[in-house]
Enzyme design. Structure first.
Site, PDB file in Angstrom:
ATOM      1  CG  LEU A  98       0.856   1.311   7.307  1.00  0.00           C
ATOM      2  CD1 LEU A  98      -0.201   1.870   6.341  1.00  0.00           C
ATOM      3  CD2 LEU A  98       0.262   1.165   8.705  1.00  0.00           C
TER       4      LEU A  98
ATOM      5  CB  ILE B  39       7.236  -0.441   8.852  1.00  0.00           C
ATOM      6  CG1 ILE B  39       6.505  -1.160   9.998  1.00  0.00           C
ATOM      7  CG2 ILE B  39       6.987   1.060   8.900  1.00  0.00           C
ATOM      8  CD1 ILE B  39       4.997  -1.069   9.958  1.00  0.00           C
ATOM      9  CE  LYS B  40       5.712   0.713   0.311  1.00  0.00           C
ATOM     10  NZ  LYS B  40       4.712   0.825  -0.789  1.00  0.00           N
ATOM     11  CB  ILE B  41      11.591   3.360   5.722  1.00  0.00           C
ATOM     12  CG1 ILE B  41      10.993   3.060   7.102  1.00  0.00           C
ATOM     13  CG2 ILE B  41      12.550   4.544   5.796  1.00  0.00           C
ATOM     14  CD1 ILE B  41      12.030   2.728   8.165  1.00  0.00           C
TER      15      ILE B  41
ATOM     16  CB  SER C 224      -0.900   0.014   1.245  1.00  0.00           C
ATOM     17  OG  SER C 224      -0.116   0.166   2.428  1.00  0.00           O
TER      18      SER C 224
END
Length: 364
Positions: free
Chosen positions: A109, A140-142, A45
């Protein structure tokens, strides 16, 4: 009956994830259907996807009003909505995760796009989201910005699964790999386990061609149009194979470390003159992921060709990038501009999303 074409990709060692999420695809059972019929094994996402999901549906309205009863900010309300969806999607994919022994079945996310250039705040929010979602099969997207690199390293060291996003250039990819390896080493130095940590490096593709192709036309560099993104991806795969071999990697692998898979993102064709499955067919290979929107999954299911293509024509990929440089096009400048524009695009989508939440809060 002919085997499902999307499922065939898995036989070459590549996972196919869905680049889309909303409440209805989860509640309707369609997400589970994609797992069963197409072998879809994850979800990604981003702010743009959530903007479309929340502003284009009434499914979130009641929860928005409920969350608004406290003194939460609009951003807090958004993450409340998103976390609900991510948890539910992760639960759907838990069987995939378990059957793959933790190697697949992830749902991603992203941290707030407003933090793309803020190292400390990015790392802090990544940890907060990780704890609140509380699912092993979440990433977790960074973003792969320069300030993001230190946040990636510290998050890996903290034991968080990380999806590195907004990655366009090969030099930056080298730095992303270094951040991952260093993060694992930092964690080992504290006598903590690394065998449960997973990560992907998301290389954005079609946007490269969208930006560079007009420059190629201007300079009359015949034969290069539509080839730069795929050539870059093939060179990235060379870097991947080099980085995840040799003594340094073997020391980490002996402790249970997993390779950081390359993930191909932005893989729907933007140029109507290209085949709509172009960025899928050219980049199928082991230890990789391709995240694909619904319409491109449908296109590949209908007429895609699955074959082990990623390791082919590496000399040609080198020559293509060399010709581009000799022709006076600075790919490093292009990829930095793409990163800047990517941040701006996600910021705008997030601003629109927060505005829609504000409007919904005031409705009776």
């Amino acid at each position: 009956m002919e085997a499902n074409k999307v499922k065939q990709i898995h036989s070459f060692g590549q996972s196919i994830w869905l680049d889309f999420i909303d409440r209805s695809i989860i509640s309707s059972g369609n997400l589970k259907k994609l797992i069963n019929e197409d072998g879809i094994s994850g979800v990604t996402s981003n702010p743009s996807i959530f903007e479309k999901a929340i502003t284009g549906s009434t499914a979130y309205n009641n929860e928005i009003r409920m969350l608004a009863e406290g003194d939460r900010s609009n951003e807090d309300i958004f993450f409340g909505l998103a976390i609900t969806d991510i948890k539910n999607a992760a639960d759907v994919f838990r069987i995939v995760y378990d059957e793959a022994n933790g190697a697949d079945g992830f749902v991603s996310l992203e941290v707030s796009p407003f933090l793309a250039l803020k190292t400390g705040e990015t790392a802090k929010q990544a940890l907060k989201l990780w704890k609140e979602i509380d699912r092993r099969n979440v990433m977790i997207k960074i973003p792969a910005t320069q300030p993001g690199l230190a946040a990636i390293r510290s998050s890996i060291a903290a034991g968080i699964n990380i999806n590195i996003t907004l990655l366009f250039g090969l030099p930056r990819y080298e730095e992303v790999v270094e951040a991952y390896l260093s993060g694992l080493e930092d964690r080992l130095a504290k006598n903590k386990a690394i065998d449960q940590i997973s990560s992907v490096a998301s290389f954005f593709l079609s946007r490269i061609d969208v930006m560079v192709d007009p420059m190629i036309d201007e300079k009359d560099l015949s034969g290069l149009k539509g080839k730069i993104a795929i050539a870059s991806a093939k060179k990235a795969y060379e870097i991947f194979k080099r980085a995840f071999s040799g003594p340094r990697w073997e020391r980490l692998a002996a402790k249970g470390a997993k390779v950081q898979r390359l993930l191909w993102a932005s893989t729907s064709s933007k140029d109507p003159s290209f085949k709509d499955t172009k960025y899928i067919e050219a980049l199928i290979g082991p230890d990789t992921v391709n995240t694909i929107p619904l319409e491109t999954i449908a296109a590949f299911r209908d007429h895609g060709i699955a074959a082990n293509t990623l390791g082919e024509d590496l000399d040609e990929a080198t020559e293509i990038l060399s010709r581009l440089k000799k022709g006076g096009i600075d790919l490093a400048m292009v990829t930095q501009k793409l990163e800047d524009e990517g941040i701006e695009k996600f910021n705008k989508a997030f601003e629109n999303l927060l505005l829609a939440i504000e409007k919904q809060k005031t409705k009776a």
